[in-house]
Scaffold this motif. Structure first.
Motif, PDB file in Angstrom:
ATOM      1  N   VAL A 147       2.301  -0.587   5.770  1.00 12.94           N
ATOM      2  CA  VAL A 147       2.159   0.286   4.601  1.00 12.94           C
ATOM      3  C   VAL A 147       2.932  -0.284   3.410  1.00 12.94           C
ATOM      4  O   VAL A 147       4.138  -0.505   3.490  1.00 12.94           O
ATOM      5  CB  VAL A 147       2.667   1.716   4.919  1.00 12.94           C
ATOM      6  N   TYR A 148       2.194  -0.512   2.321  1.00 16.14           N
ATOM      7  CA  TYR A 148       2.759  -0.940   1.042  1.00 16.14           C
ATOM      8  C   TYR A 148       2.826   0.304   0.170  1.00 16.14           C
ATOM      9  O   TYR A 148       1.814   0.964  -0.057  1.00 16.14           O
ATOM     10  CB  TYR A 148       1.840  -1.989   0.405  1.00 16.14           C
ATOM     11  N   ASP A 149       4.018   0.669  -0.292  1.00 13.41           N
ATOM     12  CA  ASP A 149       4.203   1.874  -1.084  1.00 13.41           C
ATOM     13  C   ASP A 149       5.061   1.532  -2.295  1.00 13.41           C
ATOM     14  O   ASP A 149       6.235   1.185  -2.148  1.00 13.41           O
ATOM     15  CB  ASP A 149       4.893   2.934  -0.231  1.00 13.41           C
ATOM     16  N   SER A 150       4.485   1.612  -3.488  1.00 14.61           N
ATOM     17  CA  SER A 150       5.197   1.255  -4.707  1.00 14.61           C
ATOM     18  C   SER A 150       5.112   2.419  -5.685  1.00 14.61           C
ATOM     19  O   SER A 150       4.041   3.002  -5.870  1.00 14.61           O
ATOM     20  CB  SER A 150       4.549  -0.001  -5.307  1.00 14.61           C
ATOM     21  N   SER A 151       6.249   2.778  -6.306  1.00 14.85           N
ATOM     22  CA  SER A 151       6.227   3.918  -7.226  1.00 14.85           C
ATOM     23  C   SER A 151       7.212   3.740  -8.376  1.00 14.85           C
ATOM     24  O   SER A 151       8.158   2.961  -8.301  1.00 14.85           O
ATOM     25  CB  SER A 151       6.533   5.213  -6.468  1.00 14.85           C
ATOM     26  N   HIS A 152       6.966   4.510  -9.416  1.00 12.51           N
ATOM     27  CA  HIS A 152       7.751   4.513 -10.650  1.00 12.51           C
ATOM     28  C   HIS A 152       8.085   5.974 -10.957  1.00 12.51           C
ATOM     29  O   HIS A 152       7.251   6.849 -10.702  1.00 12.51           O
ATOM     30  CB  HIS A 152       6.888   3.892 -11.766  1.00 12.51           C
ATOM     31  N   PRO A 153       9.271   6.277 -11.497  1.00  9.33           N
ATOM     32  CA  PRO A 153       9.627   7.675 -11.797  1.00  9.33           C
ATOM     33  C   PRO A 153       8.639   8.398 -12.715  1.00  9.33           C
ATOM     34  O   PRO A 153       8.559   9.619 -12.708  1.00  9.33           O
ATOM     35  CB  PRO A 153      10.995   7.566 -12.466  1.00  9.33           C
ATOM     36  N   SER A 154       7.833   7.668 -13.488  1.00  9.52           N
ATOM     37  CA  SER A 154       6.869   8.288 -14.403  1.00  9.52           C
ATOM     38  C   SER A 154       5.691   8.916 -13.662  1.00  9.52           C
ATOM     39  O   SER A 154       4.889   9.619 -14.249  1.00  9.52           O
ATOM     40  CB  SER A 154       6.328   7.233 -15.370  1.00  9.52           C
ATOM     41  N   GLY A 155       5.572   8.625 -12.362  1.00  6.07           N
ATOM     42  CA  GLY A 155       4.445   9.134 -11.593  1.00  6.07           C
ATOM     43  C   GLY A 155       3.431   8.051 -11.258  1.00  6.07           C
ATOM     44  O   GLY A 155       2.508   8.281 -10.489  1.00  6.07           O
ATOM     45  N   HIS A 156       3.603   6.844 -11.801  1.00 10.16           N
ATOM     46  CA  HIS A 156       2.723   5.724 -11.441  1.00 10.16           C
ATOM     47  C   HIS A 156       2.976   5.378  -9.978  1.00 10.16           C
ATOM     48  O   HIS A 156       4.124   5.395  -9.519  1.00 10.16           O
ATOM     49  CB  HIS A 156       3.020   4.482 -12.277  1.00 10.16           C
ATOM     50  N   PHE A 157       1.913   5.029  -9.238  1.00  7.26           N
ATOM     51  CA  PHE A 157       2.095   4.615  -7.851  1.00  7.26           C
ATOM     52  C   PHE A 157       0.943   3.740  -7.380  1.00  7.26           C
ATOM     53  O   PHE A 157      -0.131   3.724  -7.971  1.00  7.26           O
ATOM     54  CB  PHE A 157       2.227   5.835  -6.924  1.00  7.26           C
ATOM     55  N   LYS A 158       1.194   3.016  -6.312  1.00  6.67           N
ATOM     56  CA  LYS A 158       0.146   2.263  -5.616  1.00  6.67           C
ATOM     57  C   LYS A 158       0.511   2.276  -4.134  1.00  6.67           C
ATOM     58  O   LYS A 158       1.663   2.033  -3.776  1.00  6.67           O
ATOM     59  CB  LYS A 158       0.057   0.829  -6.119  1.00  6.67           C
ATOM     60  N   LYS A 159      -0.491   2.594  -3.306  1.00  8.75           N
ATOM     61  CA  LYS A 159      -0.283   2.608  -1.861  1.00  8.75           C
ATOM     62  C   LYS A 159      -1.435   1.869  -1.212  1.00  8.75           C
ATOM     63  O   LYS A 159      -2.599   2.132  -1.521  1.00  8.75           O
ATOM     64  CB  LYS A 159      -0.215   4.033  -1.328  1.00  8.75           C
ATOM     65  N   ILE A 160      -1.095   0.933  -0.336  1.00 12.88           N
ATOM     66  CA  ILE A 160      -2.099   0.173   0.403  1.00 12.88           C
ATOM     67  C   ILE A 160      -1.699   0.199   1.873  1.00 12.88           C
ATOM     68  O   ILE A 160      -0.537  -0.039   2.204  1.00 12.88           O
ATOM     69  CB  ILE A 160      -2.184  -1.280  -0.110  1.00 12.88           C
ATOM     70  N   VAL A 161      -2.670   0.504   2.737  1.00 10.01           N
ATOM     71  CA  VAL A 161      -2.401   0.511   4.174  1.00 10.01           C
ATOM     72  C   VAL A 161      -3.332  -0.503   4.837  1.00 10.01           C
ATOM     73  O   VAL A 161      -4.547  -0.464   4.643  1.00 10.01           O
ATOM     74  CB  VAL A 161      -2.611   1.911   4.798  1.00 10.01           C
ATOM     75  N   TRP A 162      -2.709  -1.407   5.614  1.00  4.97           N
ATOM     76  CA  TRP A 162      -3.432  -2.427   6.376  1.00  4.97           C
ATOM     77  C   TRP A 162      -3.352  -2.039   7.848  1.00  4.97           C
ATOM     78  O   TRP A 162      -2.311  -1.549   8.295  1.00  4.97           O
ATOM     79  CB  TRP A 162      -2.777  -3.801   6.207  1.00  4.97           C
ATOM     80  N   LYS A 163      -4.414  -2.285   8.610  1.00  2.84           N
ATOM     81  CA  LYS A 163      -4.403  -2.002  10.047  1.00  2.84           C
ATOM     82  C   LYS A 163      -4.707  -3.286  10.815  1.00  2.84           C
ATOM     83  O   LYS A 163      -5.628  -4.019  10.456  1.00  2.84           O
ATOM     84  CB  LYS A 163      -5.440  -0.924  10.392  1.00  2.84           C
ATOM     85  N   LYS A 164      -3.914  -3.526  11.870  1.00  3.93           N
ATOM     86  CA  LYS A 164      -4.116  -4.723  12.691  1.00  3.93           C
ATOM     87  C   LYS A 164      -5.543  -4.780  13.206  1.00  3.93           C
ATOM     88  O   LYS A 164      -6.075  -3.792  13.697  1.00  3.93           O
ATOM     89  CB  LYS A 164      -3.162  -4.733  13.892  1.00  3.93           C
ATOM     90  N   GLY A 165      -6.161  -5.944  13.071  1.00  5.75           N
ATOM     91  CA  GLY A 165      -7.505  -6.163  13.578  1.00  5.75           C
ATOM     92  C   GLY A 165      -8.611  -5.527  12.749  1.00  5.75           C
ATOM     93  O   GLY A 165      -9.780  -5.685  13.053  1.00  5.75           O
ATOM     94  N   VAL A 166      -8.240  -4.789  11.685  1.00 10.70           N
ATOM     95  CA  VAL A 166      -9.228  -4.094  10.857  1.00 10.70           C
ATOM     96  C   VAL A 166      -9.174  -4.583   9.405  1.00 10.70           C
ATOM     97  O   VAL A 166     -10.188  -4.879   8.801  1.00 10.70           O
ATOM     98  CB  VAL A 166      -9.023  -2.559  10.904  1.00 10.70           C
ATOM     99  N   GLY A 167      -7.978  -4.641   8.844  1.00 17.05           N
ATOM    100  CA  GLY A 167      -7.808  -5.001   7.432  1.00 17.05           C
ATOM    101  C   GLY A 167      -7.425  -3.777   6.627  1.00 17.05           C
ATOM    102  O   GLY A 167      -6.680  -2.910   7.093  1.00 17.05           O
ATOM    103  N   LEU A 168      -7.963  -3.674   5.419  1.00 19.85           N
ATOM    104  CA  LEU A 168      -7.645  -2.575   4.515  1.00 19.85           C
ATOM    105  C   LEU A 168      -8.205  -1.261   5.052  1.00 19.85           C
ATOM    106  O   LEU A 168      -9.387  -1.169   5.354  1.00 19.85           O
ATOM    107  CB  LEU A 168      -8.247  -2.871   3.134  1.00 19.85           C
TER     108      LEU A 168
END
Length: 188
Positions: A147-168
């Motif tokens: 799990v990639y979880d990136s955030s900013h106090p302004s409310g900006h965010f990006k979340k990416i989840v990768w699964k083994k053997g599957v990808g995104l």
């Protein structure tokens, strides 16, 4: 301060890999929101196409495209494709002005290019954290998920989840306090 991370020889990354260069397509379903949208959130669907563009002795380069986006929003959403350099230990965002030209150049290299900690979007074990100004990014591996979880106090965010053997399997991004954004999850 800039810290460049070394990358080792390529075995295969369990979170983003392919047996060949044929595009792999998957249906994603979720929601979107924004100032132009009357409701809190509305349904959003997309087709996500993952294509291996190059394979080198030390890794591979993938392109992930979001196509056939459908929702009832007045303004049609566009999600730009992401390019990733993948080694056996890392998934790195390729963020050049001309990613296609960068792919051609990088695919001829004897070893992976140096990269900044802020470009790391996936790891294969443990945890990885990085701060860039007010942006805080945490990447962690739990079971078969990264799990990639990136955030900013302004409310900006990006979340990416990768699964083994599957990808995104999940991709979400938002701006401001619910001013614009979306969340998509892979369908079985």
């Amino acid at each position: 301060m800039s810290m460049l991370l070394p990358v080792s020889a390529f075995a295969a990354n369990p979170f983003l890999d392919a047996k060949d260069d044929k595009p792999v397509s998957a249906k994603f379903r979720g929601t979107e929101w924004g100032d132009e949208i009357q409701q809190e959130e509305i349904p959003l669907t997309a087709r996500v196409i993952t294509t291996r563009l190059a394979k080198m002795p030390w890794g591979a380069i993938f392109k992930i495209e979001f196509t056939d986006l459908k929702s009832s929003a007045p303004q049609k959403r566009e999600i730009r494709p992401d390019y990733f350099i993948v080694t056996d230990e890392r998934i790195i965002l390729l963020n050049e002005e001309d990613n296609d030209a960068a792919v051609k150049k990088i695919s001829t290299m004897d070893k992976p290019p140096e990269f900044e900690p802020g470009e790391v979007y996936g790891i294969t074990t443990g945890k990885f954290s990085h701060e860039d100004g007010l942006w805080k990014t945490m990447i962690s591996v739990k079971g078969d998920l990264c799990v990639y979880d990136s955030s900013h106090p302004s409310g900006h965010f990006k979340k990416i989840v990768w699964k083994k053997g599957v990808g995104l399997v999940e991709y979400a991004s938002g701006y401001g306090a619910h001013a614009d954004g979306f969340r998509l999850k892979r369908q079985k």
